[in-house]
Design a protein around this motif. Sequence first.
Motif, short mmCIF file in Angstrom:
data_model
loop_
_atom_site.label_atom_id
_atom_site.label_comp_id
_atom_site.label_asym_id
_atom_site.label_seq_id
_atom_site.Cartn_x
_atom_site.Cartn_y
_atom_site.Cartn_z
N PHE A 128 -13.39 7.16 7.99
CA PHE A 128 -12.21 6.74 7.43
C PHE A 128 -12.21 5.31 7.45
O PHE A 128 -12.63 4.75 8.54
CB PHE A 128 -10.82 7.21 8.22
N VAL A 129 -11.59 4.65 6.48
CA VAL A 129 -11.44 3.00 6.58
C VAL A 129 -9.94 2.82 6.35
O VAL A 129 -9.36 3.19 5.28
CB VAL A 129 -12.10 2.28 5.57
N LEU A 130 -9.17 2.31 7.57
CA LEU A 130 -8.09 1.94 7.59
C LEU A 130 -8.02 0.30 7.04
O LEU A 130 -8.86 -0.42 7.68
CB LEU A 130 -7.24 2.00 8.87
N HIS A 131 -7.39 0.00 6.13
CA HIS A 131 -7.65 -1.33 5.45
C HIS A 131 -6.47 -2.01 4.94
O HIS A 131 -5.34 -1.56 4.62
CB HIS A 131 -8.59 -1.21 4.72
N SER A 132 -6.61 -3.23 4.64
CA SER A 132 -5.13 -4.20 3.94
C SER A 132 -5.37 -3.46 2.87
O SER A 132 -6.31 -3.12 2.02
CB SER A 132 -5.80 -5.68 4.16
N SER A 133 -4.36 -3.61 2.19
CA SER A 133 -3.88 -3.00 0.81
C SER A 133 -4.41 -3.89 -0.35
O SER A 133 -4.08 -3.48 -1.51
CB SER A 133 -2.38 -2.75 0.78
N ASP A 134 -5.21 -4.94 -0.11
CA ASP A 134 -5.67 -5.94 -1.29
C ASP A 134 -7.25 -5.03 -1.87
O ASP A 134 -7.48 -5.59 -2.91
CB ASP A 134 -6.22 -7.02 -0.72
N TYR A 135 -7.54 -3.84 -1.27
CA TYR A 135 -8.39 -3.18 -1.78
C TYR A 135 -7.93 -1.63 -2.13
O TYR A 135 -7.18 -1.15 -1.14
CB TYR A 135 -9.71 -3.05 -0.81
N HIS A 136 -8.07 -1.24 -3.39
CA HIS A 136 -7.59 0.09 -3.62
C HIS A 136 -8.21 0.72 -4.94
O HIS A 136 -8.72 -0.05 -5.88
CB HIS A 136 -6.09 -0.12 -4.05
N THR A 137 -8.66 2.01 -4.56
CA THR A 137 -9.43 2.83 -5.63
C THR A 137 -8.45 3.75 -5.99
O THR A 137 -7.86 4.53 -5.16
CB THR A 137 -10.66 3.52 -5.33
N VAL A 138 -8.32 4.00 -7.31
CA VAL A 138 -7.08 4.94 -7.57
C VAL A 138 -7.34 6.55 -7.42
O VAL A 138 -6.48 7.00 -6.70
CB VAL A 138 -7.13 5.08 -9.24
N ASP A 139 -8.56 6.79 -7.24
CA ASP A 139 -9.04 8.05 -6.98
C ASP A 139 -9.14 8.35 -5.37
O ASP A 139 -9.24 9.45 -4.94
CB ASP A 139 -10.21 8.76 -7.60
N SER A 140 -9.27 7.38 -4.55
CA SER A 140 -9.68 7.64 -3.41
C SER A 140 -8.90 7.02 -2.13
O SER A 140 -9.19 7.24 -0.90
CB SER A 140 -11.17 7.59 -3.00
N SER A 141 -7.89 5.95 -2.40
CA SER A 141 -7.36 5.18 -1.63
C SER A 141 -5.95 6.13 -1.41
O SER A 141 -5.04 6.04 -2.59
CB SER A 141 -7.21 3.74 -1.75
N LEU A 142 -5.25 5.93 -0.15
CA LEU A 142 -4.14 6.29 0.02
C LEU A 142 -3.18 5.08 0.41
O LEU A 142 -3.37 4.65 1.56
CB LEU A 142 -3.92 7.38 1.18
N ARG A 143 -2.24 4.56 -0.25
CA ARG A 143 -1.56 3.62 0.16
C ARG A 143 -0.32 3.87 1.18
O ARG A 143 0.60 4.74 0.82
CB ARG A 143 -0.67 2.92 -1.28
N ILE A 144 -0.70 3.52 2.50
CA ILE A 144 0.42 3.95 3.45
C ILE A 144 1.61 3.10 3.13
O ILE A 144 2.83 3.58 3.52
CB ILE A 144 -0.42 3.88 4.82
N ASN A 145 1.72 1.93 3.13
CA ASN A 145 2.59 0.75 2.59
C ASN A 145 2.24 -0.20 2.04
O ASN A 145 0.98 -0.14 1.41
CB ASN A 145 3.51 0.63 4.03
N ASP A 146 2.83 -1.18 1.89
CA ASP A 146 2.62 -2.47 1.12
C ASP A 146 1.46 -3.21 1.71
O ASP A 146 0.79 -3.98 0.98
CB ASP A 146 3.70 -3.17 0.82
N GLU A 147 1.04 -2.86 3.06
CA GLU A 147 0.33 -3.75 3.55
C GLU A 147 -0.87 -3.07 4.03
O GLU A 147 -2.02 -3.56 4.25
CB GLU A 147 0.72 -4.23 4.90
N VAL A 148 -0.94 -1.66 4.35
CA VAL A 148 -1.96 -1.06 4.80
C VAL A 148 -2.28 0.36 4.00
O VAL A 148 -1.49 0.94 3.47
CB VAL A 148 -1.78 -0.34 6.17
#
Length: 193
Positions: A89-109
């Motif tokens: 798993f990669v926990l990361h800043s929300s400046d990277y996002h892929t529609v099919d595989s990223s879960l936006r936890i909040n505006d920052e992570v």
Amino acid sequence: MQTTLTGQFLVAMPSMEDERFSETVIYMCAHGEDGAMGLVINRELPDLQFTDLMDQFELGGREDSIVMPRHVMNKTIHIGGPVETNRGFVLHSSDYHTVDSSLRINDEVSLTATVDVLRAIALGQGPQESLLAMGYCSWSAGQLEGEIKANGWLTVPATLDLIFEAEVPSRYEAALAELGINRARLSPDMGHA
């Protein structure tokens, strides 16, 4: 207790009986009526680095590691938790996002669990901040609430600095400091008002 602990830290109390979670700080990726999921952010796997993952998943040859920035090559891998320890798993800043595989936890992570994010990080096209983990923590419906009620965990507001920047060995004390307490003041005994 809040309705959801998503985007918060869980900090293990001294009374934590399960040694897999002793003195851990867990970032909560999801929490709802069906259960909860999080990643331990203050335990690293010894002798495993980002380049080892690149080799394991055949995401680049040795010539690619020459191009890769040193801070990426030396990135350590965390023990995310005891569940599915062979899954990354990669926990990361929300400046990277892929529609099919990223879960936006909040505006920052955000959280991504595909090899595409590893490739993006290696090429310098990934998130600004990232924490790589093998395995995760999970709780069934009501289980986490019961553990908190039994004095197993403190809940702490999460900070990006603590997730991505703070020295890993100091994250437990730093999370406690967010509440204005230190380890010496924690009591393993619980009280009820």
